[in-house]
Motif scaffolding. Structure first.
Motif, PDB file in Angstrom:
ATOM      1  N   LEU A 122      42.254 -20.195  50.317  1.00  0.00           N
ATOM      2  CA  LEU A 122      43.042 -19.245  49.532  1.00  0.00           C
ATOM      3  C   LEU A 122      43.324 -17.982  50.336  1.00  0.00           C
ATOM      4  O   LEU A 122      44.416 -17.423  50.285  1.00  0.00           O
ATOM      5  N   ALA A 125      45.873 -18.714  53.026  1.00  0.00           N
ATOM      6  CA  ALA A 125      47.218 -18.841  52.470  1.00  0.00           C
ATOM      7  C   ALA A 125      47.737 -17.516  51.934  1.00  0.00           C
ATOM      8  O   ALA A 125      48.941 -17.354  51.742  1.00  0.00           O
ATOM      9  N   ASN A 126      46.826 -16.571  51.690  1.00  0.00           N
ATOM     10  CA  ASN A 126      47.190 -15.252  51.162  1.00  0.00           C
ATOM     11  C   ASN A 126      46.517 -14.185  52.018  1.00  0.00           C
ATOM     12  O   ASN A 126      45.609 -13.476  51.561  1.00  0.00           O
ATOM     13  N   GLU A 128      47.159 -11.315  52.888  1.00  0.00           N
ATOM     14  CA  GLU A 128      47.187  -9.925  52.408  1.00  0.00           C
ATOM     15  C   GLU A 128      45.870  -9.544  51.726  1.00  0.00           C
ATOM     16  O   GLU A 128      45.539  -8.360  51.623  1.00  0.00           O
ATOM     17  N   LEU A 129      45.126 -10.532  51.254  1.00  0.00           N
ATOM     18  CA  LEU A 129      43.851 -10.250  50.599  1.00  0.00           C
ATOM     19  C   LEU A 129      42.910  -9.482  51.516  1.00  0.00           C
ATOM     20  O   LEU A 129      42.087  -8.679  51.050  1.00  0.00           O
ATOM     21  N   SER A 206      49.547 -22.904  45.392  1.00  0.00           N
ATOM     22  CA  SER A 206      49.607 -21.800  46.354  1.00  0.00           C
ATOM     23  C   SER A 206      50.578 -22.028  47.498  1.00  0.00           C
ATOM     24  O   SER A 206      51.035 -21.071  48.128  1.00  0.00           O
ATOM     25  N   ASP A 207      50.882 -23.273  47.837  1.00  0.00           N
ATOM     26  CA  ASP A 207      51.742 -23.541  48.987  1.00  0.00           C
ATOM     27  C   ASP A 207      53.213 -23.658  48.602  1.00  0.00           C
ATOM     28  O   ASP A 207      54.045 -23.940  49.452  1.00  0.00           O
ATOM     29  N   SER A 211      55.268 -20.020  43.887  1.00  0.00           N
ATOM     30  CA  SER A 211      53.924 -19.874  43.339  1.00  0.00           C
ATOM     31  C   SER A 211      53.667 -18.467  42.815  1.00  0.00           C
ATOM     32  O   SER A 211      54.126 -17.468  43.377  1.00  0.00           O
ATOM     33  N   ASN A 214      49.725 -15.908  44.613  1.00  0.00           N
ATOM     34  CA  ASN A 214      49.509 -14.775  45.502  1.00  0.00           C
ATOM     35  C   ASN A 214      49.297 -13.480  44.727  1.00  0.00           C
ATOM     36  O   ASN A 214      48.316 -12.762  44.932  1.00  0.00           O
ATOM     37  N   LEU A 217      46.087 -13.524  42.559  1.00  0.00           N
ATOM     38  CA  LEU A 217      44.872 -13.376  43.346  1.00  0.00           C
ATOM     39  C   LEU A 217      44.678 -11.944  43.828  1.00  0.00           C
ATOM     40  O   LEU A 217      43.585 -11.376  43.711  1.00  0.00           O
ATOM     41  N   ILE A 218      45.732 -11.360  44.378  1.00  0.00           N
ATOM     42  CA  ILE A 218      45.620  -9.996  44.891  1.00  0.00           C
ATOM     43  C   ILE A 218      45.279  -9.021  43.769  1.00  0.00           C
ATOM     44  O   ILE A 218      44.384  -8.176  43.903  1.00  0.00           O
ATOM     45  N   ASP A 241      57.717 -11.149  39.339  1.00  0.00           N
ATOM     46  CA  ASP A 241      56.516 -10.684  40.030  1.00  0.00           C
ATOM     47  C   ASP A 241      56.345  -9.178  39.925  1.00  0.00           C
ATOM     48  O   ASP A 241      55.962  -8.517  40.890  1.00  0.00           O
TER      49      ASP A 241
END
Length: 311
Positions: A122, A125-126, A128-129, A206-207, A211, A214, A217-218, A241
């Motif tokens: 995760l 794939a993200n 920015e986290l 997520s892919d 999706s 992202n 999650l953030i 978003d």
């Protein structure tokens, strides 16, 4: 491969793996299609095929013969594991993956969604986290949320408690959306927590470019860094978003199968609105603050109980 015992031996004896095109002959009926994966706790003795029509079919393997038509590419699930750098200036957040769409990737050849994306995946794939915190990541389960059971709630509560005891400043749980609100309610009653516990999910894996994982999650990590030391749910608050809502764990429900803003607070207002990665707490909500409670875990529960929900 998550096929086990009878089915696993059947596939091995016939030289078949997930992704292969096969034919199953049973008496005067035959089925031809791509062999799909199955969830880990599915009943043994069955195979799942994707037919040319696009539909999936489960086939009992008793008294059948299998024929390999064409070998398929091995599904590429996840990104592999590697260490994540620690920044002493940032808070420590635990991400616990239980499976579901937010922890899945799609096989575009078969259309199947695989709950094989780990918590470490995760973050990859993200990426920015990594701007927000340090992470302790682990996959507690790799199941679809319809397979969640009460005993898993106990195990999840114990895992969360262990992470908090080990110094986590907040917890984020990646969960399938169908039963996410049940888990949120269960953990709300099972845990008295000194830090935020935020449950999140996704309507699309997520892919995929569309999706919602992202942002969910953030914003969940942002909520896990906040002062709201309760069990909550963080999901999209609108179809685009623009922002997410943080819902109280005992007051939230999934209202639609596919809408991004499917989760709503029932007869209640959201705890907070998270916009531009900033938490705006509802002034009408009196929340439990960070470190106000000592950590407590209630492990008592009866699995053979009916659930009646009255909204």
């Amino acid at each position: 491969m998550t096929y086990k015992e009878i089915a696993k031996k059947y596939l091995e004896n016939n030289g078949i793996t997930i992704g292969d095109t096969i034919k199953i002959n049973k008496e005067d009926i035959s089925y031809e299609g791509i062999l799909l994966d199955r969830s880990e706790d599915s009943e043994d003795g069955y195979l799942v095929l994707k037919l040319d029509s696009g539909y999936n079919v489960g086939v009992a393997i008793e008294n059948t013969q299998a024929e390999l038509i064409q070998k398929g590419d091995k599904p590429k699930i996840g990104y592999g594991a590697e260490d994540i750098a620690h920044d002493p200036s940032k808070q420590n957040i635990s991400i616990i993956s239980t499976g579901g769409t937010v922890s899945s990737i799609i096989d575009y050849r078969t259309g199947a969604v695989h709950p094989k994306f780990t918590a470490a995946d995760l973050i990859k794939a993200n990426p920015e986290l990594l701007d927000y915190a340090n992470y302790n990541v682990k996959a507690l389960y790799n199941i679809l949320s319809e397979n969640m059971q009460p005993k898993y709630w106990v195990e999840a509560a114990e895992s969360i408690a262990n992470d908090i005891s080990d110094g986590s400043d907040g917890i984020v749980i990646a969960h399938g959306t169908d039963t996410l609100h049940y888990t949120a309610a269960a953990l709300s009653f099972m845990l008295k927590t000194p830090v935020p516990i935020v449950i999140t999910g996704a309507q699309r894996s997520s892919d995929r470019p569309s999706s919602d994982a992202n942002m969910n999650l953030i914003d969940s990590v942002v909520a896990a860094k906040s002062d709201i030391a309760e069990v909550s749910v963080c999901m999209h608050g609108s179809l685009n978003d623009s922002y997410t809502y943080l819902h109280k764990g005992t007051k939230v429900r999934k209202m639609h199968t596919s809408r991004r803003d499917t989760f709503r607070s029932i007869n209640y207002e959201p705890i907070a609105k998270i916009e531009n990665h900033s938490v705006d707490i509802n002034p009408n909500y009196r929340y439990t603050k960070r470190n106000e409670n000592e950590l407590e875990v209630n492990r008592a529960g009866e699995e053979k109980a009916g659930v009646i929900i009255n909204y």
